[in-house]
Design a protein around this motif. Structure first.
Motif, PDB file in Angstrom:
ATOM      1  N   GLU A  47       0.818  -1.204   0.000  1.00 36.02           N
ATOM      2  CA  GLU A  47       0.000   0.000   0.000  1.00 36.02           C
ATOM      3  C   GLU A  47       0.856   1.259   0.000  1.00 36.02           C
ATOM      4  N   VAL A 105      -6.526  -0.287  -2.749  1.00 34.94           N
ATOM      5  CA  VAL A 105      -7.065   0.580  -1.704  1.00 34.94           C
ATOM      6  C   VAL A 105      -6.565   2.007  -1.885  1.00 34.94           C
ATOM      7  N   SER A 106      -5.261   2.171  -2.098  1.00 34.20           N
ATOM      8  CA  SER A 106      -4.726   3.517  -2.303  1.00 34.20           C
ATOM      9  C   SER A 106      -5.280   4.130  -3.584  1.00 34.20           C
ATOM     10  N   ALA A 134      -8.793   5.362  -2.768  1.00 31.16           N
ATOM     11  CA  ALA A 134      -8.818   6.590  -1.967  1.00 31.16           C
ATOM     12  C   ALA A 134      -8.586   7.821  -2.845  1.00 31.16           C
ATOM     13  N   LEU A 178     -15.909   7.361   2.798  1.00 31.39           N
ATOM     14  CA  LEU A 178     -15.164   6.356   3.555  1.00 31.39           C
ATOM     15  C   LEU A 178     -16.039   5.694   4.612  1.00 31.39           C
ATOM     16  N   ALA A 236     -18.668   3.443   2.914  1.00 31.63           N
ATOM     17  CA  ALA A 236     -18.042   2.218   2.414  1.00 31.63           C
ATOM     18  C   ALA A 236     -17.743   1.247   3.558  1.00 31.63           C
ATOM     19  N   ALA A 237     -17.258   1.769   4.677  1.00 32.01           N
ATOM     20  CA  ALA A 237     -16.988   0.910   5.825  1.00 32.01           C
ATOM     21  C   ALA A 237     -18.268   0.274   6.352  1.00 32.01           C
ATOM     22  N   GLY A 246     -13.391  -1.944   6.383  1.00 31.98           N
ATOM     23  CA  GLY A 246     -13.513  -0.495   6.474  1.00 31.98           C
ATOM     24  C   GLY A 246     -12.784   0.088   7.670  1.00 31.98           C
ATOM     25  N   ARG A 258      -8.796  -0.810   7.261  1.00 28.99           N
ATOM     26  CA  ARG A 258      -8.004  -0.325   6.142  1.00 28.99           C
ATOM     27  C   ARG A 258      -8.414   1.068   5.680  1.00 28.99           C
ATOM     28  N   LEU A 259      -9.712   1.299   5.529  1.00 26.24           N
ATOM     29  CA  LEU A 259     -10.137   2.612   5.049  1.00 26.24           C
ATOM     30  C   LEU A 259      -9.907   3.701   6.081  1.00 26.24           C
ATOM     31  N   SER A 260      -9.911   3.336   7.365  1.00 27.89           N
ATOM     32  CA  SER A 260      -9.692   4.355   8.394  1.00 27.89           C
ATOM     33  C   SER A 260      -8.279   4.922   8.350  1.00 27.89           C
ATOM     34  N   TYR A 298      -7.150   6.414   5.995  1.00 33.50           N
ATOM     35  CA  TYR A 298      -7.281   7.650   5.244  1.00 33.50           C
ATOM     36  C   TYR A 298      -8.205   8.648   5.949  1.00 33.50           C
TER      37      TYR A 298
END
Length: 493
Positions: free
Chosen positions: A240, A282-283, A286, A440, A443-444, A460, A463-465, A467
């Motif tokens: 990532e 993932v990146s 974002a 975000l 999605a989570a 979510g 991994r998404l947190s 960002y």
């Protein structure tokens, strides 16, 4: 480690710089965006050549170098035929004279970040999982894509969403196999400096000047205030991290496409973002969220909306095509079979959630923790994002429900203020910040609702947190600089 870093820089900087000079004549692109593209295009060109050889199953040290060297030379020949180095130097000098103070501050910050991360070359990051480099070594040894690869003690089909990175790593391994730990350290340095350059260029393309260097400082060189997840990630080599390097390098060009509507920008940005999708999804996702909300903001604010639709469609369409080629052309699966079919984690001979066991070694019964419609309750999802964004301690009163509500209300209010009242070039960031935060979280929640096994259900919040601090930092930096040097009429380029 320094010799290994030098070899990696030779793989990236000469082709990247040659491509930037060949594509963009003097004065056509801002200096900050040029620096970011040197890292991005260098990685994409070298990785793309290795990727093509991998698809054809003819990857090897001789074939790799036999492509990289002549392609790099060709790019420089084209660049020097279009304009001499002296002409480029004069154009850069003119840009420096026109905006000397803010550009000098930016380069000083980049140099400081490079110096800080150089100290990491003295000690190998012991927490680094070697598997991400080993993925590339498998391709280097096989000369192509193996039918199965080893992950977490079992054989799986190759993961195509990291295949572009693996191909680049295979090529890099051929020339750094004498010092793999040094090569891993070198890639971390390149990732840190390249990310910083991309974030600085992004802030410049959004209209900031002296405040622009705060964005890379807060995101990639910050362990003091707000979320520090991205800075912490740069102490370990992970896919990532390289995905962010590529995505950040082409983000400023994508924003410039939507603002200035040039087909060349759209093409170059689309190729880079498509390669980013094959480096780490993932990146890439974002950055795609940022681009999408910025495009929507420009659509709302611009008087001539029809002229925006064509470059936006070209950017989106070409990115989708390149990403599809990168993800679907190689043999393998876009993600592990557990993500696409979580039922594979449920077996009667194992009384616990296998995905949770792989993640943490936890052998609690599969039906624990108790859950309703959401694996992670909505309040828990929001709480995690707020805590990650501000790096609040779990016991802090600010991290409670009242603090979460206050953050949401203040965030929407600040985003609205920026969008409605700030100078024209800065206004889109208000919608981008609020929109990205909302996307975000939604999605989570969607992952939490759709899955009932640990790894996909908590994707979510795990991994998404990472960002979550983006919207806060972007809003804070822009609100600290409400007016540009020319009274909101735009920044000279």
């Amino acid at each position: 480690s320094v010799p290994a870093l030098g070899v990696l820089l030779v793989l990236i900087v000469p082709p990247g710089l040659g491509a930037v000079l060949a594509l963009y004549p003097p004065g056509m692109l801002s200096l900050a965006t040029r620096v970011a593209l040197v890292f991005g295009l260098g990685f994409v060109i070298t990785g793309g050549l290795a990727f093509g050889l991998t698809i054809l199953s003819v990857l090897g040290p001789i074939t790799f170098l036999a492509l990289v060297v002549p392609v790099t030379v060709t790019l420089w020949v084209v660049a020097l035929r279009r304009a001499s180095l002296r002409t480029h130097a004069r154009a850069l000098a003119e840009e420096l004279r026109a905006d000397r103070g803010s550009l000098v501050v930016g380069f000083v910050v980049l140099a400081a970040i490079a110096g800080v991360y150089t100290t990491y070359l003295a000690d190998f990051p012991t927490g680094t999982p070697f598997r991400y480099w080993v993925d590339g070594m498998e391709l280097a040894d096989a000369g192509g894509i193996p039918r199965q690869t080893l992950h977490y003690g079992a054989l799986f089909p190759p993961v195509t969403s990291k295949m572009f990175l693996n191909a680049f790593t295979a090529g890099a391994h051929y020339v750094t196999s004498w010092n793999v730990p040094g090569a891993i350290q070198g890639m971390l340095w390149i990732a840190a400096v390249g990310m910083a350059a991309g974030l600085w260029a992004t802030a410049r393309e959004l209209g900031l000047r002296y405040a622009a260097p705060l964005v890379p400082v807060l995101l990639v060189a910050n362990r003091v205030v707000l979320g520090d997840e991205m800075t912490g990630d740069l102490t370990e080599y992970r896919a990532e991290v390289i995905g962010r390097l590529v995505a950040f390098a082409f983000l400023p060009l994508a924003l410039r496409t939507l603002r200035e509507r040039r087909r060349l920008d759209a093409t170059v940005a689309a190729v880079g973002l498509g390669a980013a999708a094959g480096t780490h999804l993932v990146s890439f996702g974002a950055v795609a969220i940022v681009i999408g909300w910025y495009g929507l903001a420009r659509f709302v604010l611009d008087a001539d909306r029809r002229r925006l639709l064509r470059p936006a469609a070209v950017l989106a369409g070409m990115t989708a095509v390149v990403a599809a080629v990168v993800l679907l052309l190689p043999r393998g699966e876009i993600g592990f079979e557990g993500a696409a079919s979580p039922g594979s984690y449920r077996r009667t001979d194992v009384p616990f959630d296998k995905s949770r066991f792989l993640f943490s070694g936890d052998t609690r019964p599969a039906d624990q923790p108790p859950r309703g419609a959401f694996y992670v309750p909505p309040g828990g999802v929001v709480h995690t994002f707020v805590q990650e964004a501000f790096d609040w301690e779990p016991g802090s009163p600010l991290a409670g429900t009242a603090g979460n509500v206050a953050v949401g209300v203040l965030g929407v209010a600040l985003g609205g203020l920026i969008f409605l009242r700030f100078p024209a070039q800065l206004r889109p960031i208000g919608l981008v910040a609020v929109g990205m935060a909302a996307t975000l979280v939604v999605a989570a929640l969607a992952f939490s609702y759709a899955y009932d096994v640990f790894i996909p259900a908590t994707f979510g919040v795990r991994r998404l947190s990472d960002y979550a601090s983006w919207p806060v930092i972007r809003s804070a930096v822009r609100s600290s600089r409400p007016r540009c040097c020319c009274g909101g009429r735009g920044v000279p380029r």
